[in-house]
Design an enzyme around this catalytic site. Sequence first.
Site: not given
Length: 438
Positions: A340, A75, A119, A290, A292, A164
Amino acid sequence: MNVFPSDFTWGAATAAYQIEGAWNLDGKGESIWDRFSHTPGKIVNAANGDVACDHYHRFRGDIEIMRQIGLNAYRFSISWPRVLPNGVGAVNEKGIDFYDRLTDALLEANIEPYATLYHWDLPQALQDQGGWGNRDLVGQFAAYAALMGKRLGDRIKHWATLNEPWVIAFLGHRSGEHAPGLQDEALSLQVSHHLLVAHGAAIDALRATAPAVQAGIVINLWPSETMHNSEQELKIAHEQWQQDNAWFLDPLFRGSYPADVLEKYGARAPQILPGDMAQIARSLDWWGINYYARHVVGVAGPVPGSEYTEMGWEVHAPALERMLVRLNTTYALPPTYITENGAAFADEYNGDGRVRDPRRTDYLYAHLDAVARAMQQGVNMRGYFVWSLMDNFEWAWGYTKRFGVVYVDYATQTRVLKDSAKWYAQTITENALAPLNI
Ligand code: IFM
């Protein structure tokens, strides 16, 4: 040991500004991140992405590394000002050539390209006209999407419009820690709406120019959980979820903003034109999350007993499993990827050919295990991309945070596979979580 489906996508992710370098080569236009990082005081150690990982010149070597790890997908993002230096109008053929060569080399290596159109590196020329606060961006982004669909859509099947939107809107226009560095809440809300409408317009543009594409979007999600489950904590956690996550998910999957959040914003709420919500809620072929870390309500400072990464983010994989299951019961989800997931640790290289990063391997193991558990509960997970393929420019943090499974020595541009990359390679080969002690 968890076994993944035989067609599971195993990938790694990067983004143009974070790795390419070549910031002003071969006709590339200036982006808002070039401008921002060249402005004193914005980035730790006055770092910038002028050279970054020099991927623009080293992409063949980087694809060789992907092959060594055994990735079946990669990606990356396309730099809008590299292909359209002013954001609109004249096409920079040398910029398109770069993505042509990258795509062909990936396909030759049997690595499926997953391209993201945006991005974060908006052409500065468009920022000069108001950036994402200017509604003209909707049509301009769709035109850029159409160009890329036309030029690369014959070979790149999977496309994401935005990466995002929460970060773009709120770190770029409310807190100002990201480019373009603005601090205006009402503007940030209007920006979030323009981003979503532009996403829908780009989905249409991709499908019109390359009918076989799989079109989607990538959303960052931070679930809010509670320390003691008190009524008060649960209320705050719910409000945070609505404001940060449902603000993007509801429009995409239900065609409306959450009423409670709209009410809270009152006069600061974005201007919505007739037809916007239907445009945003175009059906998607896939989407990416994504993930985290989580927020924890009801604790000041670190959660007792929890581990934290170099970003100060808690390591807590069970929240990913819980969130995936919850999303699956809340919305009718398209095929879902983790686009991600990863962690920054203070990796060191002493020249002996190895980078020992057991904490990253533990992190990846736990989060992939959470993905597998969510699949067992019926969530339609199709793949996983580690963030990141290699250490890179971590935005306002410059080069001080290392997220890669491949170590980059920035002085020499040497790449070294970290132990976590070797563990990931074995996991991919076995299509099941490899033991932790390899
Ligand atoms: O480096 C970023 C990436 O660009 C977007 N998602 C989060 C990563 C780590 O902060």
